[in-house]
Motif scaffolding. Structure first.
Motif, PDB file in Angstrom:
ATOM      1  N   ASN A  88       0.846  -1.188   0.000  1.00 54.12           N
ATOM      2  CA  ASN A  88       0.000   0.000   0.000  1.00 54.12           C
ATOM      3  C   ASN A  88       0.886   1.245   0.000  1.00 54.12           C
ATOM      4  OD1 ASN A  88      -2.407  -1.546   0.168  1.00 54.12           O
ATOM      5  ND2 ASN A  88      -2.112  -1.747   2.393  1.00 54.12           N
ATOM      6  N   ALA A  89       0.354   2.324  -0.490  1.00 60.32           N
ATOM      7  CA  ALA A  89       1.135   3.563  -0.543  1.00 60.32           C
ATOM      8  C   ALA A  89       1.622   3.965   0.846  1.00 60.32           C
ATOM      9  CB  ALA A  89       0.299   4.679  -1.160  1.00 60.32           C
ATOM     10  N   GLY A  90       0.789   3.724   1.868  1.00 63.46           N
ATOM     11  CA  GLY A  90       1.168   4.092   3.222  1.00 63.46           C
ATOM     12  C   GLY A  90       2.269   3.237   3.815  1.00 63.46           C
ATOM     13  N   ASP A  91       2.586   2.072   3.185  1.00 61.73           N
ATOM     14  CA  ASP A  91       3.632   1.196   3.712  1.00 61.73           C
ATOM     15  C   ASP A  91       5.023   1.755   3.476  1.00 61.73           C
ATOM     16  OD1 ASP A  91       1.780  -0.632   4.609  1.00 61.73           O
ATOM     17  OD2 ASP A  91       1.825  -1.836   2.774  1.00 61.73           O
ATOM     18  N   PHE A  92       5.159   2.638   2.503  1.00 68.83           N
ATOM     19  CA  PHE A  92       6.495   3.134   2.168  1.00 68.83           C
ATOM     20  C   PHE A  92       6.955   4.235   3.130  1.00 68.83           C
ATOM     21  CE2 PHE A  92       4.849   1.356  -1.785  1.00 68.83           C
ATOM     22  CZ  PHE A  92       5.898   0.538  -2.165  1.00 68.83           C
ATOM     23  N   THR A  93       6.010   4.877   3.817  1.00 74.36           N
ATOM     24  CA  THR A  93       6.376   5.946   4.748  1.00 74.36           C
ATOM     25  C   THR A  93       7.246   5.430   5.900  1.00 74.36           C
ATOM     26  OG1 THR A  93       4.369   7.182   4.207  1.00 74.36           O
ATOM     27  CG2 THR A  93       5.483   7.747   6.268  1.00 74.36           C
ATOM     28  N   PRO A  94       6.867   4.324   6.599  1.00 79.34           N
ATOM     29  CA  PRO A  94       7.759   3.837   7.666  1.00 79.34           C
ATOM     30  C   PRO A  94       9.079   3.297   7.140  1.00 79.34           C
ATOM     31  CG  PRO A  94       5.888   2.352   7.349  1.00 79.34           C
ATOM     32  CD  PRO A  94       5.602   3.583   6.572  1.00 79.34           C
ATOM     33  N   VAL A  95       9.081   2.753   5.894  1.00 79.68           N
ATOM     34  CA  VAL A  95      10.349   2.267   5.321  1.00 79.68           C
ATOM     35  C   VAL A  95      11.306   3.446   5.160  1.00 79.68           C
ATOM     36  CG1 VAL A  95      11.456   1.190   3.339  1.00 79.68           C
ATOM     37  CG2 VAL A  95       9.244   0.337   4.132  1.00 79.68           C
ATOM     38  N   ALA A  96      10.808   4.528   4.568  1.00 83.19           N
ATOM     39  CA  ALA A  96      11.648   5.720   4.390  1.00 83.19           C
ATOM     40  C   ALA A  96      12.029   6.323   5.738  1.00 83.19           C
ATOM     41  CB  ALA A  96      10.904   6.754   3.542  1.00 83.19           C
ATOM     42  N   GLY A  97      11.076   6.348   6.676  1.00 85.28           N
ATOM     43  CA  GLY A  97      11.362   6.898   8.005  1.00 85.28           C
ATOM     44  C   GLY A  97      12.478   6.151   8.705  1.00 85.28           C
ATOM     45  N   ASN A  98      12.446   4.822   8.647  1.00 86.66           N
ATOM     46  CA  ASN A  98      13.499   4.021   9.274  1.00 86.66           C
ATOM     47  C   ASN A  98      14.862   4.294   8.645  1.00 86.66           C
ATOM     48  OD1 ASN A  98      11.563   2.897  10.884  1.00 86.66           O
ATOM     49  ND2 ASN A  98      12.017   0.782  10.374  1.00 86.66           N
ATOM     50  N   LEU A  99      14.898   4.394   7.310  1.00 87.26           N
ATOM     51  CA  LEU A  99      16.169   4.637   6.629  1.00 87.26           C
ATOM     52  C   LEU A  99      16.733   6.010   6.992  1.00 87.26           C
ATOM     53  CD1 LEU A  99      15.450   3.131   3.094  1.00 87.26           C
ATOM     54  CD2 LEU A  99      16.742   2.115   4.974  1.00 87.26           C
ATOM     55  N   LYS A 100      15.881   6.997   7.170  1.00 91.60           N
ATOM     56  CA  LYS A 100      16.349   8.324   7.598  1.00 91.60           C
ATOM     57  C   LYS A 100      16.931   8.256   9.007  1.00 91.60           C
ATOM     58  CE  LYS A 100      13.063  10.997   4.782  1.00 91.60           C
ATOM     59  NZ  LYS A 100      11.872  11.875   4.808  1.00 91.60           N
TER      60      LYS A 100
END
Length: 792
Positions: A88-100
């Motif tokens: 889902n589109a919302g699944d990519f937000t925590p992935v990016a957040g963790n990488l930051k």
């Protein structure tokens, strides 16, 4: 820990302590790791975890932010992506957040990578900048897909905008047509089934040129698609379908990218979980003023000013020692006097210490490497199982007897209670004899006099009393080792108002020996308290005296420094005066010689020449008098600056507080050598060194020490097998030699081990002004068992 049972953990409230520590954690993974912590049976494992905590504590003192707040669990996301599912589109937000967060954490830790745990953490984390860039290229800050996520998407969305503009233009024109306005329910347009429509009154549906797509609930309004925009609506629907297809393609490709990095993303979670756990432990230690205890294999339990962590600021520091002279301690004293808290503190600190948790205590606290901790504390009588208090205690004690070993810690509260005192005492003595002979470390609480007697007479057991103030009827919660405690029942009853005649009758019923013993114990406790107060006062005075001594020595040092500066300043000023005097004298002599030559040409000026000579001598005497007056005024003695020195002399350098050897003297410039370092100083800065009696007897004089001769040293120093203090001493000495030899780099061989020696070496190198930088060795150099040092 092999023999640690769940009941003991529950009794000693080990989980509650984990709850406190986990409150310092910043994400669920760290909290889970904290709750997994258990006592360890290997001191090396304990010290390894302690070293990690120390490293994080050092970073904490710098004020650097190394928290992982906002980190999220991606397990279900990466598992789905790895299986080929579109996220889902919302699944990519925590992935990016963790990488930051990972990227920021690595950046914050980079200045500290000389520490082993930090180096290992940084090396194990994956920032995955390409994946982060791909996600940020597709999604904006609000989580919406950008128009330029792909070239095709940009073109499709531009076409959609143009089509919608055309539709809006036609519909606006239609609504402005005065001839048709009477047919509109409202002058607006809306969307039904993805197509643009206008609201038409029911009575005009057959007149309006369009298609009916929907109707209001009342039936008064029909929503009709004007025939003039049917083609545009068809085109818009096609473009929307193309947009969805392109969005699905972008999401699918991005999901595949996340799936390809499943291993790295899950490893990040594991590393961050461990890091967050260590960080939480370090914050807990800082907040509660904790120490990391020593771990021993001797069975010696030593608690210094131990504060039960669950009591917070209410905790009263506790001192307790067991396992060195005595294997068994029998604690007695009044109810609510702190016996059970002492028992729980000993057990809980053991569990915490062997789990490498920081302890709220003072340095010097030691925790033995017990194989098991067994506790029977509290009343667990069960109505459903028909168990009395005594039966419940006996069940747990039987389990302890069948499981404990010589290297076990056993904690028993109110041993023998719940049954006939004589039988309870007999069972208690038999149990203590068995446990003491086994070699187990045992602490019990009781009111039974027979158990006090046992502790007084057994060579491996001792009594301990909980201090109690007879005047205030309040406990101090302090343990007095070596004395049995008093139950104080009669005293407390009297203070609470029980009639005196009843107190007297109770004393009559007690044996004479018991009453006398109680009074004697009260007297001893009073004297003990008085002696402790005296000792405390003595320590206070001693501390004040030491402070005064330090202040005196500091002031004396300042006075000596100022004295040396005055002499040095005087010497410099004298040098200027001498130089000026020399110049003045030279002018006088030059003038005198010129006049003398003139006088020789004219014999008639002999008297005049004599007068001029007398005048010149007078001026010279004035200059010498000024110099002498200056020396007396400034207190500069001849020995301060006119001592005869020659190469080979041993001298003292006051400003450095060191001895040196003169290598060369040129005018007032002296080349000296201190150890292996050569340096030039003005002659005012050196003093003759007093000769010793042995030197006077005929030792060789004016010869430099043989250790001053430079020698070749190896390019590495081996510290393996040394204690930390020995290792740092050897390393410091080696660095001095390396500087003298003008060595650029060298290797410190410290091995891997627990990492304690390596950490100490790095801490020393970081503060050494002669060290430019250092790093762990590469695989060909010995990896993390070696540190490579570069000197300035």
């Amino acid at each position: 820990m092999e023999l640690l049972n769940i009941q003991s953990q529950k009794t000693l409230e080990f989980e509650e302590v984990k709850d406190i520590i986990s409150s310092f954690s910043h994400w669920s993974g760290g909290r889970e790791e904290i709750h997994k912590m258990q006592p360890m049976d290997d001191s090396g494992d304990v010290y390894e975890l302690q070293n990690k905590i120390r490293q994080i504590q050092e970073i904490n003192t710098s004020g650097d932010d190394i928290s992982v707040g906002g980190f999220e669990d991606l397990t279900h996301i990466v598992n789905a992506a790895e299986k080929g599912s579109s996220l889902n589109a919302g699944d990519f937000t925590p992935v990016a957040g963790n990488l930051k967060i990972i990227s920021a954490l690595k950046k914050s830790l980079l200045p500290w990578v000389q520490m082993p745990f930090i180096f290992e953490t940084v090396q194990s984390l994956y920032a995955l900048p390409q994946l982060l860039q791909s996600i940020e290229q597709v999604f904006d800050e609000s989580g919406n897909i950008r128009d330029r996520a792909s070239t095709d998407l940009f073109e499709i969305r531009e076409s959609i905008k143009n089509t919608e503009l055309a539709i809006h233009s036609r519909l606006s024109s239609l609504l402005r047509d005065m001839s048709q306005q009477k047919m509109f329910q409202e002058l607006l347009y809306t969307i039904r089934e993805g197509r643009y429509v206008v609201p038409i009154k029911q009575e005009f549906r057959g007149i309006f040129d369009g298609l009916v797509l929907d109707m209001s609930t009342s039936g008064a309004t029909v929503f009709m698609e004007p025939m003039g925009i049917v083609e545009h609506n068809n085109m818009l629907r096609q473009q929307r379908a193309e947009e969805k297809s392109e969005l699905d393609r972008i999401i699918r490709n991005l999901s595949n990218a996340v799936g390809r990095y499943k291993r790295e993303l899950l490893q990040n979670q594991n590393v961050v979980s461990e890091f967050d756990k260590i960080h939480a432990l370090s914050l807990f230690a800082d907040k509660h003023k904790c120490i990391l205890p020593m771990i021993n294999k001797s069975g010696h339990l030593l608690l210094k000013k131990a504060r039960h962590p669950l009591l917070g600021e209410k905790a009263i520091p506790l001192d307790l020692e067991l396992g060195k002279e005595f294997y068994t301690i029998v604690i007695t004293g009044p109810n609510t006097g702190g016996k059970t808290v002492a028992l729980k503190t000993a057990g809980l600190f053991t569990l915490m210490g062997l789990a490498a948790m920081p302890l709220p205590a003072e340095e010097g606290t030691e925790i033995p490497l017990f194989s098991g901790v067994f506790a029977d504390i509290g009343d667990d009588q069960s109505i459903t199982q028909n168990l009395s208090t005594f039966s419940s205690h006996m069940n747990r004690i039987i389990s302890i007897v069948n499981s404990c070993k010589a290297d076990s810690l056993i904690l028993l509260d109110e041993l023998g209670a719940g049954t006939d005192p004589r039988e309870g005492s007999a069972i208690g003595i038999a149990l203590l004899e068995h446990l003491t002979s086994l070699g187990a470390r045992t602490i019990i609480t009781t009111h039974y006099g027979e158990l006090k007697y046992f502790a007084s007479n057994h060579p491996r057991a001792c009594n301990a009393a909980m201090e109690f103030d007879n005047k205030t009827l309040l406990p101090s919660y302090k343990i007095i080792t070596g004395l049995p405690g008093r139950s104080c029942a009669l005293t407390i009853a009297g203070r609470l108002g029980l009639p005196e005649k009843l107190i007297s009758r109770a004393e009559e019923l007690l044996s004479h020996e018991y009453v006398e013993m109680d009074r004697m114990l009260a007297n001893i406790e009073s004297k003990e308290k008085h002696l402790e107060e005296e000792l405390s006062l003595h320590k206070k005075y001693k501390t004040e005296a030491m402070n005064l001594k330090e202040k005196y020595e500091e002031e004396m040092s300042l006075i000596k420094t100022e004295q040396l500066e005055i002499i040095t300043d005087s010497a410099a000023e004298a040098e200027l005066m001498v130089t000026a005097a020399k110049s003045e004298i030279q002018k006088i002599l030059k003038n005198f010689n010129q006049r003398l030559k003139t006088a020789e040409k004219s014999k008639n000026r002999a008297a005049e020449s004599s007068n001029e000579a007398t005048e010149s001598v007078g001026k010279l005497n004035e200059i010498l008098a000024r110099l002498e007056a200056f020396k007396q005024k400034r207190g500069v003695k001849k020995t301060d600056y006119e001592t005869e020195f020659k190469p080979g002399d041993e001298v003292f350098i006051p400003s450095m507080n060191k001895n040196a050897v003169i290598l060369e003297i040129k005018d007032d410039d002296v080349l000296i050598q201190i150890n292996r370092i050569k340096q030039r100083l003005h002659i005012w800065n050196i003093k003759p060194m007093a000769k010793t009696a042995e030197q006077t007897k005929g030792q060789k004089q004016n010869q430099p020490d043989t250790d001053i001769i430079l020698k070749k040293i190896p390019a590495s120093v081996n510290l393996i097998g040394l204690y930390v203090d020995e290792a740092i001493y050897r390393l410091e000495k080696y660095i001095d030699e390396a500087v003298a030899e003008q060595l650029d780099t060298f290797q410190v061989v410290h091995g891997r081990g627990t990492g304690a020696l390596r950490s100490a070496v790095h801490q020393f190198l970081r503060k050494n002004p002669l060290v430019e930088n250092y790093r762990l060795g590469e695989s060909r150099e010995g990896s993390d068992g070696v540190t490579v040092v570069t000197l300035k």
